[in-house]
Design an enzyme around this catalytic site. Structure first.
Site, short mmCIF file in Angstrom:
data_model
loop_
_atom_site.label_atom_id
_atom_site.label_comp_id
_atom_site.label_asym_id
_atom_site.label_seq_id
_atom_site.Cartn_x
_atom_site.Cartn_y
_atom_site.Cartn_z
N TRP A 105 0.84 -1.20 0.00
CA TRP A 105 0.00 0.00 0.00
C TRP A 105 0.87 1.24 0.00
O TRP A 105 0.59 2.21 -0.71
CB TRP A 105 -0.96 -0.01 1.19
CG TRP A 105 -1.92 -1.16 1.16
CD1 TRP A 105 -2.05 -2.13 2.10
CD2 TRP A 105 -2.88 -1.46 0.13
NE1 TRP A 105 -3.03 -3.02 1.72
CE2 TRP A 105 -3.56 -2.64 0.53
CE3 TRP A 105 -3.24 -0.85 -1.07
CZ2 TRP A 105 -4.56 -3.22 -0.24
CZ3 TRP A 105 -4.24 -1.44 -1.84
CH2 TRP A 105 -4.89 -2.60 -1.44
N ASP A 175 -1.28 6.80 6.43
CA ASP A 175 -2.35 5.88 6.07
C ASP A 175 -2.60 4.99 7.28
O ASP A 175 -1.74 4.19 7.65
CB ASP A 175 -1.90 5.06 4.85
CG ASP A 175 -2.93 4.02 4.42
OD1 ASP A 175 -3.95 3.85 5.10
OD2 ASP A 175 -2.69 3.37 3.37
N LYS A 199 -11.64 -1.89 7.26
CA LYS A 199 -10.77 -2.76 8.05
C LYS A 199 -11.23 -2.76 9.51
O LYS A 199 -11.42 -3.80 10.09
CB LYS A 199 -9.31 -2.29 7.96
CG LYS A 199 -8.82 -2.00 6.54
CD LYS A 199 -8.62 -3.24 5.71
CE LYS A 199 -8.49 -3.02 4.22
NZ LYS A 199 -7.36 -2.26 3.76
C1 LIG Z 1 -6.81 -1.86 2.37
C2 LIG Z 1 -5.81 -0.79 2.42
C3 LIG Z 1 -5.74 0.21 1.45
C4 LIG Z 1 -6.62 0.24 0.23
O1 LIG Z 1 -7.89 0.51 0.59
P1 LIG Z 1 -9.09 0.58 -0.48
O2 LIG Z 1 -10.20 1.08 0.38
O3 LIG Z 1 -9.31 -0.79 -1.00
O4 LIG Z 1 -8.72 1.54 -1.54
C5 LIG Z 1 -4.80 1.22 1.61
N1 LIG Z 1 -3.96 1.23 2.66
C6 LIG Z 1 -4.00 0.26 3.60
C7 LIG Z 1 -3.04 0.32 4.74
C8 LIG Z 1 -4.92 -0.77 3.52
O5 LIG Z 1 -4.95 -1.72 4.45
#
Ligand SMILES: *Cc1c(COP(=O)(O)O)cnc(C)c1O
Length: 363
Positions: A105, A175, A199
């Protein structure tokens, strides 16, 4: 599995939600609070919905202790759209940014940002399959960057920044898609935090952005309207139709967390669950943890047997026992148990009991 029985769902996302929240949503499905309609059917301009989104924001501010000089935005497009929105909105000075590469990511975020400015890799653990968080010093950061970007918890590999990296006076962007609300964070150390909700917070469809107010409103004039944080900040996340239902569930999760001791108590429960599983991994002769001890994630616990066939047998056997989604990310293999806030301790206890039994039977 009978249709009325719940599994322990170790999915990395979308992932398990608190049963109490799901039950409340079910009870309110046809008639929300005497309105005679479902939240799914409700006008986002109605008084009832206004209350839902305002309460969600207020409760998130309480949970995370978010100061008034930060906006809280509820957006669409997932974590992925933030990979674009962050550089579009924040590369407004030198147009330079440094990225810490700690997993897929983080790398995707970096690659997207390179389209918008002079974006460099600060440090990377890619060569070691992202099995640790690479160290860097504030002096390693280019002095005139607009921001430094990190991925706080690496969902795929199971690593986590166990302290906020020291970036000196630079603006830090994180993030937090897979760890938001699992630990107390000092929001003031960050210029911007983003997190896709699926998540640890809600069903897929809403992304939370927490951004310092002075950073908003500097996007280039040709920025598409949806991609400018200012658009959403000015309208309380109601410029266009927001992801109404996921915001409602997020709001219910926030209330649930507040009722259960807030982030501090949630974190203690998360530590207890993770300690149970890591404790077993540290003594097992069959299962090995995949990442450096000091960088272990509380939310995504990765491990292997070293034998892909045995891994497969383990995952299939777990499913028969009502423990699903334990396979590692498709490009990584092995196992990954995501132990998000809503995973009960009993789920991890059941997993560890099954691991012990499996180890004994497959010596
Ligand atoms: C799942 C995830 C993403 C991507 O998320 P989407 O909502 O599918 O675009 C980005 N960063 C992290 C750390 C993730 O776990």
């Amino acid at each position: 599995m009978a249709t009325n029985e719940r599994v322990f769902n170790f999915s990395a996302g979308p992932s398990t939600l608190p049963v109490e929240v799901l039950e409340k949503a079910a009870a309110e499905m046809l008639n929300y609070d005497g309105t005679g309609e479902s939240v799914m059917e409700m006008s986002h301009r109605s008084a009832e919905y206004k209350q839902i989104i305002e309460d969600a924001e207020k409760n998130l501010r309480t949970l995370m202790n978010i100061p008034d000089d930060y906006y809280v935005l509820f957006l669409q497009g997932g974590g992925t759209l933030q990979f674009s929105m962050v550089p579009i909105n924040l590369l407004t000075g030198s147009k330079k940014a440094d990225y810490l590469i700690t997993g897929n990511w983080a790398k995707k975020a970096y690659e997207e940002a390179t389209k918008f400015g002079d974006v460099k890799i600060l440090a990377s653990s890619e060569e070691d399959n992202y099995s640790y968080i690479p160290k860097f010093k504030p002096e390693d950061i280019r002095p005139d960057v607009d921001y430094v970007h990190i991925c706080y918890n690496n969902t795929i590999f199971g690593t986590h920044c166990n302290e906020v990296p020291d970036v000196g006076d630079h603006l830090l962007v994180a993030d937090m898609s897979s760890c938001i609300l699992s630990e107390e964070v000092d929001v003031t150390k960050f210029g911007l935090i983003y997190a896709g909700a699926q998540k640890n917070v809600a069903p897929a469809g809403v992304t939370i952005v927490i951004v310092r107010k002075d950073l908003v409103g500097k996007a280039p004039a040709n920025t598409p309207v949806y991609l400018d944080y200012a658009t959403h900040a000015k309208k309380g996340s109601m410029y266009n139709t927001p992801p109404c239902y996921p915001i409602y569930i997020a709001g219910e999760v926030f209330k649930y967390l507040l009722k259960n001791g807030g982030v501090k108590a949630t974190h203690e429960r998360d530590v207890e669950k993770a300690n149970l599983l890591y404790g077993y991994l540290d003594k097992s002769e069959m299962f090995k943890p995949s990442v450096a001890k000091e960088d272990r994630s509380l939310m995504n616990i990765t491990f292997v047997t070293g034998d892909p066939e045995l891994d497969k047998k383990f995952i299939a056997g777990a499913k028969e026992q009502g423990m699903i989604n334990l396979a590692g990310y498709r490009t990584v293999g092995g196992m990954r148990a995501s132990t998000y806030n809503a995973m009960p301790l009993e789920g991890v206890e059941a997993l560890v009991a099954y691991m012990e039994k499996f180890e004994n039977e497959n010596k």
